[in-house]
Design an enzyme around this catalytic site. Structure first.
Site, mmCIF file in Angstrom:
data_model
loop_
_atom_site.group_PDB
_atom_site.id
_atom_site.type_symbol
_atom_site.label_atom_id
_atom_site.label_comp_id
_atom_site.label_asym_id
_atom_site.label_seq_id
_atom_site.Cartn_x
_atom_site.Cartn_y
_atom_site.Cartn_z
ATOM 1 N N ASP A 11 0.881 -1.177 0.000
ATOM 2 C CA ASP A 11 0.000 0.000 0.000
ATOM 3 C C ASP A 11 0.914 1.220 0.000
ATOM 4 O O ASP A 11 1.617 1.451 0.973
ATOM 5 C CB ASP A 11 -0.865 -0.045 1.262
ATOM 6 C CG ASP A 11 -1.702 1.217 1.462
ATOM 7 O OD1 ASP A 11 -1.578 2.149 0.646
ATOM 8 O OD2 ASP A 11 -2.467 1.264 2.442
ATOM 9 N N TYR A 230 1.924 0.266 14.950
ATOM 10 C CA TYR A 230 0.872 0.131 13.943
ATOM 11 C C TYR A 230 1.271 0.737 12.597
ATOM 12 O O TYR A 230 1.687 1.873 12.528
ATOM 13 C CB TYR A 230 -0.412 0.824 14.405
ATOM 14 C CG TYR A 230 -1.474 0.759 13.334
ATOM 15 C CD1 TYR A 230 -2.180 -0.415 13.150
ATOM 16 C CD2 TYR A 230 -1.702 1.824 12.486
ATOM 17 C CE1 TYR A 230 -3.122 -0.515 12.148
ATOM 18 C CE2 TYR A 230 -2.638 1.732 11.479
ATOM 19 C CZ TYR A 230 -3.350 0.557 11.318
ATOM 20 O OH TYR A 230 -4.263 0.452 10.314
ATOM 21 N N LYS A 233 -2.745 -3.262 8.439
ATOM 22 C CA LYS A 233 -2.757 -4.732 8.490
ATOM 23 C C LYS A 233 -1.823 -5.285 7.408
ATOM 24 O O LYS A 233 -1.460 -4.583 6.477
ATOM 25 C CB LYS A 233 -4.191 -5.233 8.277
ATOM 26 C CG LYS A 233 -4.936 -5.420 9.588
ATOM 27 C CD LYS A 233 -4.671 -6.803 10.190
ATOM 28 C CE LYS A 233 -5.177 -6.947 11.598
ATOM 29 N NZ LYS A 233 -4.159 -6.885 12.650
HETATM 30 C C1 F6R Z 1 -5.704 1.044 7.305
HETATM 31 C C2 F6R Z 1 -6.858 0.725 8.138
HETATM 32 C C3 F6R Z 1 -7.787 1.820 8.477
HETATM 33 C C4 F6R Z 1 -7.171 2.896 9.340
HETATM 34 C C5 F6R Z 1 -8.208 3.972 9.694
HETATM 35 C C6 F6R Z 1 -7.614 5.128 10.482
HETATM 36 O O1 F6R Z 1 -5.018 -0.065 6.883
HETATM 37 O O2 F6R Z 1 -7.065 -0.386 8.536
HETATM 38 O O3 F6R Z 1 -8.923 1.276 9.126
HETATM 39 O O4 F6R Z 1 -6.627 2.334 10.490
HETATM 40 O O5 F6R Z 1 -8.755 4.502 8.525
HETATM 41 O O6 F6R Z 1 -6.489 5.589 9.831
HETATM 42 P P1 F6R Z 1 -5.619 6.790 10.434
HETATM 43 O O7 F6R Z 1 -5.221 6.414 11.845
HETATM 44 O O8 F6R Z 1 -4.451 6.887 9.507
HETATM 45 O O9 F6R Z 1 -6.511 7.998 10.386
HETATM 46 MG MG MG Z 2 -3.842 1.051 3.841
HETATM 47 MG MG MG Z 3 -4.270 -2.504 2.542
#
Ligand code: F6R
Ligand code: MG
Ligand code: MG
Length: 374
Positions: A11, A230, A233
């Site tokens: 990604d 983090y 995933k």
């Molecule tokens: C990305 C994912 C999303 C983000 C969520 C919050 O792989 O699983 O669910 O964790 O959109 O993203 P942030 O913390 O970057 O605002």
């Molecule tokens: Mg992503």
């Molecule tokens: Mg992804």
């Protein structure tokens, strides 16, 4: 002829949050691979699953080849530049190290590759999942390679009669790879004992016990083990050879009709069912549901056919409806119990930080009463 099938997926930025890469980003990566990959690879296919772009190449250089890995890394770096120009979200997200160093494993992108002696006809499936981790493949692989309820070939075909050897990795172990090899059907209960724990034990490869040939390879990297924090995933990929001494394509696809619950979805921290979708499908509801795409190919002398989209058939609309229902049902209970992953799997630190503060506010009632009265 020995052919290497290599998938490297990352990604490096997406539109509107974590939905899908922009056309300009995908085109930049296609252009890069077709120019820079020309001297290295025999053929290539670039596609996306949710917010992840997969570079799939065929070549004769074997697995872990420095130049092929470096070319893919540089393609993602070139893509990151486009993502930054366009202001895409999470530009360069999965490139966890500053520079390429020898092999792309451990640098962030997911890798699955296999060197094969091409059969005269060589059908195989390329799966890519978004918003989940490699343990999502444990159940479908167990059912397709070890359970005659899903894979009747195990009892019908003498070519599969001896079963398969599973190589399973302990992905909680950092540093050297820690693996175990177990045979189905003899060690079925041991295989099930490990594979029930999707976050720790992950199928890495499967081999035919009749021909010795490799049937499947799965990317096993856990991003939080690489980054220590983090970063999204793992969004795994896998290659599965099919037909003849391997399960039929339909036997490998059948377990995906379950829509089993996996780790993933919103903030990588929930339990949500896995939805089989068409190639190049974006992500949506609750940053999910976790998606799986399947491109079916044949390869001959390293040349790929066009992909056949295995989950675009109308049958899968019914499965998608079921998965949507299951998703909405578990989402009704929000953060409670099984709907959110256990502490060790939460991909954000907020809960741990809050618990540390709350810890200081707990008291023992008896001691407090004694202090007040005394
Ligand atoms: C990305 C994912 C999303 C983000 C969520 C919050 O792989 O699983 O669910 O964790 O959109 O993203 P942030 O913390 O970057 O605002
Ligand atoms: Mg992503
Ligand atoms: Mg992804």
């Amino acid at each position: 002829m020995k052919t290497t099938l290599t998938i490297i997926k990352a990604d490096v930025g997406s539109i509107g949050g974590h939905i899908c890469p922009s056309a300009q980003l995908v085109n930049r990566i296609k252009e890069f691979v077709s120019n820079e990959g020309r001297r290295l690879v025999l053929d290539s296919y670039i596609g996306f699953t949710g917010d992840d772009i997969a570079i799939f190449v065929t070549h004769t250089r074997g697995v872990g080849d420095h130049d092929v890995h470096e070319m893919a890394w540089n393609a993602f770096v070139a893509g990151t530049a486009v993502a930054k120009e366009q202001g895409l979200y999470g530009a360069g997200q999965d490139l966890l190290k500053d520079a390429f160093s020898g092999n792309i494993r451990g640098l962030g992108p997911a890798v699955a590759e296999m060197e094969i002696d091409e059969r005269p006809n060589e059908p195989f499936l390329f799966f890519a999942a978004d918003k989940t981790d490699p343990g999502a493949f444990n159940l479908p692989l167990y059912l397709a390679f070890a359970d005659p309820m899903y894979c009747p070939g195990l009892i019908l075909s003498p070519k599969m009669g001896k079963g398969f050897r599973f190589v399973i990795m302990d992905v909680e172990h950092t540093g050297e790879d820690r693996v175990i090899e177990l045979n189905a059907p003899e060690n079925l209960y041991d295989i099930a004992t490990l594979l029930r724990d999707n976050e720790r034990f992950v199928v890495e490869a499967i081999y035919s016990r009749v021909t010795g040939e490799q049937a499947a390879v799965i990317s096993t990297s856990r991003l939080h083990n690489i980054a220590g924090t983090y970063t999204g995933k793992d969004d795994p990929v896998m290659l599965v050879r099919t037909q003849s001494s391997f399960p039929a394509t339909g036997e490998v696809l059948a377990p995906f009709g379950i829509g089993h619950f996996v780790a993933g979805g919103m903030r990588g921290s929930h339990t949500v069912p896995l939805m089989p979708v068409a190639l190049n499908c974006p992500t949506s509801y609750f940053d999910g549901p976790p998606l799986i795409t399947c491109a079916a190919f044949c390869v001959h002398n390293g040349k790929l056919t066009e992909p056949a989209d295995a989950f675009s058939h109308p049958f899968w609309n019914h499965v998608r409806d079921k998965v949507a229902r299951k998703t909405l049902e578990i989402r009704e209970q929000g953060f409670s119990g099984a709907a959110m992953l256990p502490m060790s799997e939460l991909e954000y630190t907020g809960v741990v930080e809050k618990l540390n503060v709350l810890e200081t506010q707990f008291y023992l009632r008896k001691e407090k009463l004694a202090a007040v009265s005394g």
